[in-house]
Design a protein around this motif. Structure first.
Motif, short mmCIF file in Angstrom:
data_model
loop_
_atom_site.label_atom_id
_atom_site.label_comp_id
_atom_site.label_asym_id
_atom_site.label_seq_id
_atom_site.Cartn_x
_atom_site.Cartn_y
_atom_site.Cartn_z
N GLY A 93 0.80 -1.22 0.00
CA GLY A 93 0.00 0.00 0.00
C GLY A 93 0.83 1.26 0.00
O GLY A 93 0.42 2.28 0.58
N LEU A 94 1.99 1.23 -0.65
CA LEU A 94 2.86 2.40 -0.69
C LEU A 94 2.35 3.40 -1.73
O LEU A 94 1.84 3.00 -2.78
CB LEU A 94 4.29 1.98 -1.03
CG LEU A 94 4.96 0.99 -0.08
CD1 LEU A 94 6.33 0.58 -0.60
CD2 LEU A 94 5.08 1.60 1.31
N PRO A 95 2.50 4.70 -1.44
CA PRO A 95 1.99 5.71 -2.38
C PRO A 95 2.76 5.77 -3.70
O PRO A 95 2.24 6.22 -4.71
CB PRO A 95 2.12 7.02 -1.60
CG PRO A 95 3.21 6.75 -0.62
CD PRO A 95 3.07 5.31 -0.24
N GLN A 96 4.00 5.34 -3.68
CA GLN A 96 4.80 5.36 -4.90
C GLN A 96 5.79 4.19 -4.89
O GLN A 96 6.07 3.61 -3.85
CB GLN A 96 5.55 6.68 -5.05
CG GLN A 96 6.53 6.95 -3.90
CD GLN A 96 7.22 8.30 -4.04
OE1 GLN A 96 6.85 9.11 -4.89
NE2 GLN A 96 8.22 8.55 -3.23
N VAL A 97 6.27 3.88 -6.08
CA VAL A 97 7.22 2.77 -6.23
C VAL A 97 8.58 3.17 -5.69
O VAL A 97 9.07 4.27 -5.95
CB VAL A 97 7.35 2.38 -7.72
CG1 VAL A 97 8.43 1.31 -7.89
CG2 VAL A 97 6.02 1.88 -8.26
#
Length: 213
Positions: A162-166
């Protein structure tokens, strides 16, 4: 009738017979000849153009063989002194053989194989060196696929967590950095480069390949 002589307990023998001067000389000469033939064969097969340019090939390989035999003998003598004296005969023989093998591998690499590799490189022009190193690197198509695969790995992890970005973990980042450094080097055309530029690129790519994460 005299009593039978007792059978010696060879397991208690903690030494090997010391060879006579004549025996040692013959062994040294045989070992020297073996290393001379080994060096001549390897250099003749791997770098024939270098051998053709030697002023006196016989003297060159004779010197290599003598130095190898001498150095191996010295290493064995030093390492043999560290073998425990309370070993059985067979255990001691096994250790001495292992020491001999280890000394040979180290010395032959140092005196024969490493100088051979250097001679091979020095006999090539920088463009040929770069082409040779490029042939050892991943194919550009394979490298591009690896970059895509790595990106997908990072995207999957980001989605699962569930990370906002890679983002890349340290191992992935090291692989990414390596591939991004290698990619421009394997795409170079040696025929369009100066000798200095080709030589520098070959050295840089060789270092990267030797330190692949």
């Amino acid at each position: 009738m005299p009593p039978a002589s007792p059978v010696p307990d060879w397991s208690q023998v903690a030494y090997l017979p010391i060879p006579s001067v004549w025996e040692k000389t013959m062994v040294d000469e045989a070992e020297t000849s073996r290393y001379v033939m080994l060096a001549r064969r390897e250099w003749s097969e791997q770098a024939p153009s270098v051998v053709d340019q030697l002023e006196d090939p016989q003297a060159f390989f004779q010197d290599l063989g003598m130095r190898a035999a001498t150095r191996i003998g010295q290493m064995c003598e030093q390492m043999n002194a560290q073998v425990p004296q309370n070993l059985s005969y067979l255990e001691r023989v096994g250790q001495l053989k292992a020491i001999r093998k280890q000394a040979e591998e180290l010395v032959l690499q140092e005196l024969i194989y490493e100088p051979l590799e250097q001679a091979q490189r020095s006999s090539q022009n920088p463009g040929e060196q770069l082409e040779e190193v490029q042939a050892q690197a991943p194919h550009p198509r394979d490298l591009a696929m690896d970059l895509v695969t790595l990106r997908h790995e990072a995207e999957d992890i980001a989605e699962e967590e569930g990370l906002p970005q890679v983002s890349y973990d340290p191992d992935q980042q090291a692989r990414l950095d390596w591939m991004l450094q290698v990619r421009p080097l394997i795409g170079l055309d040696p025929s369009q480069m100066s000798e200095q530029a080709a030589n520098e690129a070959a050295a840089q790519l060789r270092t990267l390949l030797a330190n692949r994460p």
